[in-house]
Scaffold this motif. Structure first.
Motif, PDB file in Angstrom:
ATOM      1  N   ASP A 134      27.362  -1.336 -56.571  1.00 35.84           N
ATOM      2  CA  ASP A 134      25.911  -1.543 -55.942  1.00 35.84           C
ATOM      3  C   ASP A 134      25.893  -1.085 -54.495  1.00 35.84           C
ATOM      4  N   LEU A 135      27.023  -1.149 -53.891  1.00 43.23           N
ATOM      5  CA  LEU A 135      26.977  -1.359 -52.427  1.00 43.23           C
ATOM      6  C   LEU A 135      27.512  -0.091 -51.783  1.00 43.23           C
ATOM      7  N   CYS A 136      27.010   0.143 -50.696  1.00 45.81           N
ATOM      8  CA  CYS A 136      27.170   1.195 -49.756  1.00 45.81           C
ATOM      9  C   CYS A 136      27.571   0.630 -48.439  1.00 45.81           C
ATOM     10  N   PHE A 137      29.005   1.152 -48.239  1.00 44.67           N
ATOM     11  CA  PHE A 137      29.783   0.570 -46.770  1.00 44.67           C
ATOM     12  C   PHE A 137      29.460   1.461 -45.988  1.00 44.67           C
ATOM     13  N   LEU A 138      29.037   0.819 -44.690  1.00 44.77           N
ATOM     14  CA  LEU A 138      28.997   1.520 -43.324  1.00 44.77           C
ATOM     15  C   LEU A 138      30.199   1.211 -42.697  1.00 44.77           C
ATOM     16  N   LYS A 139      31.014   2.183 -42.575  1.00 43.36           N
ATOM     17  CA  LYS A 139      32.522   2.002 -41.816  1.00 43.36           C
ATOM     18  C   LYS A 139      32.585   2.269 -40.481  1.00 43.36           C
ATOM     19  N   GLY A 140      31.396   3.038 -39.898  1.00 43.31           N
ATOM     20  CA  GLY A 140      31.662   3.696 -38.495  1.00 43.31           C
ATOM     21  C   GLY A 140      30.501   2.672 -37.593  1.00 43.31           C
ATOM     22  N   MET A 141      30.419   1.617 -37.687  1.00 48.90           N
ATOM     23  CA  MET A 141      29.486   0.766 -36.996  1.00 48.90           C
ATOM     24  C   MET A 141      29.900   0.616 -35.567  1.00 48.90           C
ATOM     25  N   HIS A 142      29.282   0.683 -34.527  1.00 47.24           N
ATOM     26  CA  HIS A 142      29.952   0.449 -33.262  1.00 47.24           C
ATOM     27  C   HIS A 142      28.554  -0.137 -32.402  1.00 47.24           C
ATOM     28  N   THR A 143      29.009  -0.951 -31.308  1.00 51.34           N
ATOM     29  CA  THR A 143      27.867  -1.639 -30.489  1.00 51.34           C
ATOM     30  C   THR A 143      28.103  -1.485 -29.119  1.00 51.34           C
ATOM     31  N   ASP A 144      27.142  -1.730 -28.077  1.00 55.94           N
ATOM     32  CA  ASP A 144      27.230  -1.632 -26.906  1.00 55.94           C
ATOM     33  C   ASP A 144      27.874  -3.113 -26.172  1.00 55.94           C
ATOM     34  N   GLY A 145      27.673  -4.150 -27.069  1.00 51.76           N
ATOM     35  CA  GLY A 145      27.830  -5.292 -26.702  1.00 51.76           C
ATOM     36  C   GLY A 145      29.593  -5.653 -26.766  1.00 51.76           C
ATOM     37  N   VAL A 146      30.017  -6.098 -26.062  1.00 51.09           N
ATOM     38  CA  VAL A 146      31.425  -6.617 -25.973  1.00 51.09           C
ATOM     39  C   VAL A 146      31.599  -8.079 -26.341  1.00 51.09           C
ATOM     40  N   ALA A 147      30.664  -8.925 -25.890  1.00 51.29           N
ATOM     41  CA  ALA A 147      30.611 -10.553 -25.915  1.00 51.29           C
ATOM     42  C   ALA A 147      29.487 -10.683 -27.083  1.00 51.29           C
ATOM     43  N   HIS A 148      29.676 -12.035 -27.682  1.00 53.94           N
ATOM     44  CA  HIS A 148      28.492 -12.223 -28.626  1.00 53.94           C
ATOM     45  C   HIS A 148      27.330 -12.069 -28.479  1.00 53.94           C
ATOM     46  N   GLY A 149      26.977 -12.636 -27.258  1.00 56.99           N
ATOM     47  CA  GLY A 149      25.477 -12.684 -26.707  1.00 56.99           C
ATOM     48  C   GLY A 149      24.746 -11.289 -26.611  1.00 56.99           C
ATOM     49  N   PRO A 150      25.350 -10.416 -25.823  1.00 55.26           N
ATOM     50  CA  PRO A 150      24.805  -8.926 -26.028  1.00 55.26           C
ATOM     51  C   PRO A 150      25.149  -8.241 -27.342  1.00 55.26           C
ATOM     52  N   ALA A 151      26.194  -8.462 -27.947  1.00 51.97           N
ATOM     53  CA  ALA A 151      26.205  -7.695 -29.145  1.00 51.97           C
ATOM     54  C   ALA A 151      25.151  -8.311 -30.139  1.00 51.97           C
ATOM     55  N   THR A 152      25.005  -9.603 -30.293  1.00 51.11           N
ATOM     56  CA  THR A 152      23.933  -9.973 -31.420  1.00 51.11           C
ATOM     57  C   THR A 152      22.755  -9.546 -30.913  1.00 51.11           C
ATOM     58  N   LEU A 153      22.274  -9.447 -29.590  1.00 50.38           N
ATOM     59  CA  LEU A 153      20.958  -9.050 -29.094  1.00 50.38           C
ATOM     60  C   LEU A 153      20.671  -7.505 -29.533  1.00 50.38           C
ATOM     61  N   PHE A 154      21.830  -6.748 -29.194  1.00 46.81           N
ATOM     62  CA  PHE A 154      21.788  -5.351 -29.426  1.00 46.81           C
ATOM     63  C   PHE A 154      21.835  -5.133 -31.019  1.00 46.81           C
ATOM     64  N   LEU A 155      22.410  -5.809 -31.738  1.00 43.55           N
ATOM     65  CA  LEU A 155      22.293  -5.765 -33.309  1.00 43.55           C
ATOM     66  C   LEU A 155      20.811  -6.178 -33.724  1.00 43.55           C
ATOM     67  N   HIS A 156      20.166  -6.902 -32.973  1.00 43.40           N
ATOM     68  CA  HIS A 156      18.812  -7.231 -33.571  1.00 43.40           C
ATOM     69  C   HIS A 156      17.710  -6.701 -32.728  1.00 43.40           C
ATOM     70  N   THR A 157      17.843  -6.167 -31.912  1.00 44.73           N
ATOM     71  CA  THR A 157      16.677  -5.802 -31.137  1.00 44.73           C
ATOM     72  C   THR A 157      17.018  -4.100 -30.575  1.00 44.73           C
ATOM     73  N   GLY A 158      18.456  -3.585 -30.609  1.00 46.25           N
ATOM     74  CA  GLY A 158      18.625  -2.235 -30.003  1.00 46.25           C
ATOM     75  C   GLY A 158      18.885  -2.239 -28.588  1.00 46.25           C
ATOM     76  N   ILE A 160      20.318  -4.483 -24.843  1.00 43.56           N
ATOM     77  CA  ILE A 160      20.912  -5.549 -24.162  1.00 43.56           C
ATOM     78  C   ILE A 160      20.385  -5.831 -22.974  1.00 43.56           C
ATOM     79  N   ASN A 161      19.786  -5.019 -22.060  1.00 44.14           N
ATOM     80  CA  ASN A 161      18.982  -5.429 -20.854  1.00 44.14           C
ATOM     81  C   ASN A 161      17.698  -5.610 -20.928  1.00 44.14           C
ATOM     82  N   LEU A 162      16.920  -4.901 -21.828  1.00 47.70           N
ATOM     83  CA  LEU A 162      15.461  -4.835 -22.112  1.00 47.70           C
ATOM     84  C   LEU A 162      15.051  -5.887 -23.186  1.00 47.70           C
ATOM     85  N   VAL A 163      13.946  -6.387 -22.959  1.00 46.48           N
ATOM     86  CA  VAL A 163      13.199  -7.257 -23.900  1.00 46.48           C
ATOM     87  C   VAL A 163      12.594  -6.487 -25.082  1.00 46.48           C
ATOM     88  N   ARG A 164      13.216  -6.289 -26.184  1.00 39.92           N
ATOM     89  CA  ARG A 164      12.542  -5.270 -27.202  1.00 39.92           C
ATOM     90  C   ARG A 164      12.337  -6.100 -28.561  1.00 39.92           C
TER      91      ARG A 164
END
Length: 423
Positions: A134-158, A160-164
């Motif tokens: 029932d699952l679809c795995f996405l194995k090529g995920m990547h992010t611009d965030g290296v630390a937890h704070g920036p990466a978490t913001l990037f995941l939720h808002t797209g 790191i630097n702008l308020v989105r």
């Protein structure tokens, strides 16, 4: 007698000069904005194309689960386990002046194929593994965030630097709510760190699209309530009279002003809070659920009880018409749950706490016919390295490749999309 000369107002000047056309345009826009503000911004909307997914449940694994120990099988790690290799990744380049070699670190857990699709899953997730078809795995995920704070913001808002706006706000903005008696976007027990409220914020969208937080990380799910919903002092009749007076005052205030998203949001929140008094307490009361359903989520069992309650709340909220629900497995410390830099075996505890509840959510939605139009999204903010950090017993952050999975909502099931390299 000479009458005093009255200076024309700015509006009169605009109306009586060649700029009058500009005034007409501005007045028209103001009227449209006022009319738009008077409408229910959360009303359900018709998309351009027929929707497969009508609602989203985002299961957020804070801290970065290791993809090479969960859903991205890497036999080469076993082959080269203990060997020293150079890995020129962002964390290495940021922390060292000279490129050093790191010890390849095989997974402590065994992998095997599951389902008709033959997807590899580690022994950390035996319950989720039973649902791989029932699952679809996405194995090529990547992010611009290296630390937890920036990466978490990037995941939720797209960003790191702008308020989105957060993804939940965008979904609610685009589709509206399915239930006028409940918030359209709910986040269960969010963390106050690593972006905090920005992870469910509306940013420049009208304020009514901000997420409603129920509970907070580090507090038991049994205490995840919306406070002050009930008034034990005044009778329902008196409360209804007070609300009607307040509604009239708010309507008069809004009609005397041009569009004001914050004022609209406050008025909307008052009216929504009034309606929520009659619906939310029952929805958040899990005692209504049969014992076999609670057992499916691991409620009442050590380790799984807390997250199981969150997942069952998510099902009840989605069933009641909430458009976007985020279920957070996190805390308020500087070291989020899945962040094992020096103690990778700790992954087993977090996998145990979340495996049965998430599998229960998938199974429960499926048996109720809700999985067809409910999109489940599971994932963290990044993955972890294939080598042992500082040649120790944990893994560092890996923004270059990690795994998420989707279920329901019309996604291609029993499928794996994308890949990382052999390491």
């Amino acid at each position: 007698m000479r009458l005093p000369i009255q200076k024309p107002t700015r509006r009169q000047v605009l109306q009586s000069t060649a700029c009058g056309f500009g005034y007409l345009a501005a007045a028209s826009l103001a009227r449209q904005n006022s009319e738009a503000a008077s409408r229910n911004l959360l009303a359900g909307k018709t998309p351009h194309f027929a929707a497969r997914a009508k609602r989203v449940i985002f299961v957020f694994m804070q801290g970065g689960p290791s993809h090479v120990d969960t859903f991205d099988h890497k036999p080469v790690l076993e082959k080269h386990d203990g060997e020293l290799h150079t890995f020129d990744d962002a964390r290495v380049l940021a922390k060292t002046k000279e490129i050093t070699k790191h010890r390849v670190f095989k997974s402590p857990w065994k992998f095997q194929r599951y389902g008709q699709c033959g997807q590899y899953v580690s022994e950390l997730f035996p319950h989720i593994a039973s649902h791989v078809d029932d699952l679809c795995f996405l194995k090529g995920m990547h992010t611009d965030g290296v630390a937890h704070g920036p990466a978490t913001l990037f995941l939720h808002t797209g960003s790191i630097n702008l308020v989105r706006p957060s993804v939940g706000s965008w979904v609610l903005y685009g589709l509206g709510s399915e239930n006028e008696n409940l918030p359209g976007f709910v986040t269960l027990q969010p963390s106050m760190g690593n972006g905090g409220p920005r992870n469910y914020n509306n940013a420049f969208l009208p304020a009514v699209y901000q997420g409603t937080a129920i509970g907070r990380a580090g507090v038991p799910a049994t205490q995840a309530k919306i406070r002050n919903l009930n008034n034990a002092i005044l009778s329902p009749e008196i409360q209804a009279q007070q609300f009607e007076i307040l509604r009239r005052i708010n309507a008069a205030q809004a009609s005397a002003r041009t569009a004001d998203s914050e004022l609209d949001a406050v008025i909307s929140s008052y009216e929504l809070a009034w309606r929520m008094q009659h619906s939310v307490p029952d929805i958040l009361d899990l005692s209504h659920e049969p014992a076999h359903i609670q057992k499916m989520y691991g409620i009442g069992e050590k380790g799984t009880d807390d997250f199981g309650r969150q997942c069952l709340m998510a099902r009840r909220l989605s069933e009641a018409g909430v458009r976007f629900i985020q279920v957070n497995y996190g805390d308020n410390t500087n070291n989020p749950p899945w962040d094992q830099h020096s103690n990778l075996p700790k992954h087993a505890e977090h996998a145990f706490n979340t495996d049965k509840p998430v599998a229960g959510l998938i199974a429960d939605l499926k048996q109720r016919g809700l999985l067809e139009d409910t999109l489940i999204w599971w994932g963290g903010e990044f993955g972890r390295t294939p080598y042992a950090q500082a040649n120790g017993t944990g893994r560092d952050h890996n923004p270059y490749g990690f795994t998420s999975f989707l279920a329901g909502g019309g996604v291609k099931a029993g499928f794996s999309y994308g890949d990382t390299d052999e390491f």
